[in-house]
Design an enzyme around this catalytic site. Sequence first.
Site, PDB file in Angstrom:
ATOM      1  N   HIS A  10      11.406  15.303  25.241  1.00  0.00           N
ATOM      2  CA  HIS A  10      10.573  14.562  24.287  1.00  0.00           C
ATOM      3  C   HIS A  10       9.490  15.462  23.689  1.00  0.00           C
ATOM      4  O   HIS A  10       9.727  16.628  23.454  1.00  0.00           O
ATOM      5  CB  HIS A  10      10.011  13.309  24.956  1.00  0.00           C
ATOM      6  CG  HIS A  10      11.062  12.477  25.615  1.00  0.00           C
ATOM      7  ND1 HIS A  10      11.916  11.661  24.922  1.00  0.00           N
ATOM      8  CD2 HIS A  10      11.444  12.396  26.926  1.00  0.00           C
ATOM      9  CE1 HIS A  10      12.761  11.072  25.755  1.00  0.00           C
ATOM     10  NE2 HIS A  10      12.507  11.512  26.978  1.00  0.00           N
ATOM     11  N   GLU A  24       5.704  10.068  29.230  1.00  0.00           N
ATOM     12  CA  GLU A  24       6.679  10.991  29.787  1.00  0.00           C
ATOM     13  C   GLU A  24       6.513  12.404  29.243  1.00  0.00           C
ATOM     14  O   GLU A  24       6.594  13.389  29.986  1.00  0.00           O
ATOM     15  CB  GLU A  24       8.097  10.492  29.484  1.00  0.00           C
ATOM     16  CG  GLU A  24       9.191  11.412  29.996  1.00  0.00           C
ATOM     17  CD  GLU A  24      10.592  10.904  29.698  1.00  0.00           C
ATOM     18  OE1 GLU A  24      11.553  11.568  30.124  1.00  0.00           O
ATOM     19  OE2 GLU A  24      10.714   9.847  29.033  1.00  0.00           O
ATOM     20  N   HIS A  79      12.780  15.453  32.920  1.00  0.00           N
ATOM     21  CA  HIS A  79      12.463  14.115  32.414  1.00  0.00           C
ATOM     22  C   HIS A  79      11.848  13.270  33.532  1.00  0.00           C
ATOM     23  O   HIS A  79      11.910  13.641  34.708  1.00  0.00           O
ATOM     24  CB  HIS A  79      13.730  13.425  31.904  1.00  0.00           C
ATOM     25  CG  HIS A  79      14.261  13.995  30.620  1.00  0.00           C
ATOM     26  ND1 HIS A  79      14.038  13.408  29.398  1.00  0.00           N
ATOM     27  CD2 HIS A  79      14.983  15.121  30.382  1.00  0.00           C
ATOM     28  CE1 HIS A  79      14.618  14.142  28.450  1.00  0.00           C
ATOM     29  NE2 HIS A  79      15.196  15.188  29.024  1.00  0.00           N
ATOM     30  N   GLU A 143      15.537  13.678  36.649  1.00  0.00           N
ATOM     31  CA  GLU A 143      14.721  12.493  36.367  1.00  0.00           C
ATOM     32  C   GLU A 143      13.768  12.313  37.547  1.00  0.00           C
ATOM     33  O   GLU A 143      14.161  11.886  38.630  1.00  0.00           O
ATOM     34  CB  GLU A 143      15.597  11.264  36.189  1.00  0.00           C
ATOM     35  CG  GLU A 143      16.475  11.286  34.954  1.00  0.00           C
ATOM     36  CD  GLU A 143      15.747  10.821  33.679  1.00  0.00           C
ATOM     37  OE1 GLU A 143      14.513  10.637  33.737  1.00  0.00           O
ATOM     38  OE2 GLU A 143      16.423  10.635  32.658  1.00  0.00           O
TER      39      GLU A 143
END
Length: 251
Positions: A10, A24, A79, A143
Site C-alpha cells: 500500500h 496498514e 502486509h 500478513e
Amino acid sequence: MVKIYVDPGHGGSDPGAVANGIQEKNVVLAIGTSIRDILQLEYENAEVRMSRTGDTFPSLSQRTNDANAWGADFFLSIHVNAGGGTGYEDYIYTTLSDSSATGVMRARIHEEVMKLNGMSDRGRKKANFHVLRETAMPAVLTENGFIDNSADAAKMKSNSWIQDVARGHVNGLERALGLRKKSGSGSTFLIRVKVASLYYYDAPDWNARAGTVSQGEVFTVVETLTVNGSTMYRLKSGNYITANPQYVEII
C-alpha cells in the site's frame, strides 16, 4: 551478494486496512524499513532494495517490474490483515508446493517470525496475488496480524513489536538465503535518535550514565555531551546512550 527486494504494501493514497487508530501502510513501512536496516547493518552479503521508503504508492506492476529489472533473488511483501481474525499467516503462489524452493524458504521465514511476534499461527497459505504471480524470483507475502483486532492492533502500535517482527523476518531470510553475518555484528544494534533542540555545554556531565535501550527504539535527544572522549546523547526520558558500541542513526 543476495539481492532482497522488500515491499511494504500500500502507501500514499492507498492506506490499506484501517482500524483502531492506525493504518496498514504505516505499520508495514515501519516493519519493512527495519528489515532493511538490520540486513544492511548486520549482513555482509545482503543487498536490499525497497518498493517504497516513504508514503508513496507504487502500483503493483511497478513493484514487480522493478524487482524483476533489478534481478532480485527474493521478493518479500509485508502486509497486515483485516476481516475479523487474529494472528499471523503467509503466502506463496497458488501453483507452488510446500516442498518447492519457494515453499521451503517461506517455511523458514514462517518459523522465525512465529518465534518473536507473540501471535497465534494461522498457517502457511497460497494465493494468486499479483506480487506472487508476476515476480521472476521466489516471493513470499506475510500478513502480520489483524489491524481490526484490538489485541493485534495494540502490538502494531508498539515499536518493540515492530522490531521483533522485523527481526523474525530477517532471521528467516538468513536461514532461507544463506546470509552471512558481518564480523562482530552480534554486539551491534541500531538505535534511531530523533534530534530535538540540542544544547551544548562547556563542561560535560561526568556523572552521566548510559541507559539500557532496546534495539531499534526511537528517542528524542534533548542534549549532547562528551564523556571521556565519547559523544553521549541525553534522551527525553533522562537516560543517556553512547554512539559506541551501538549504531546511532540520526533522523
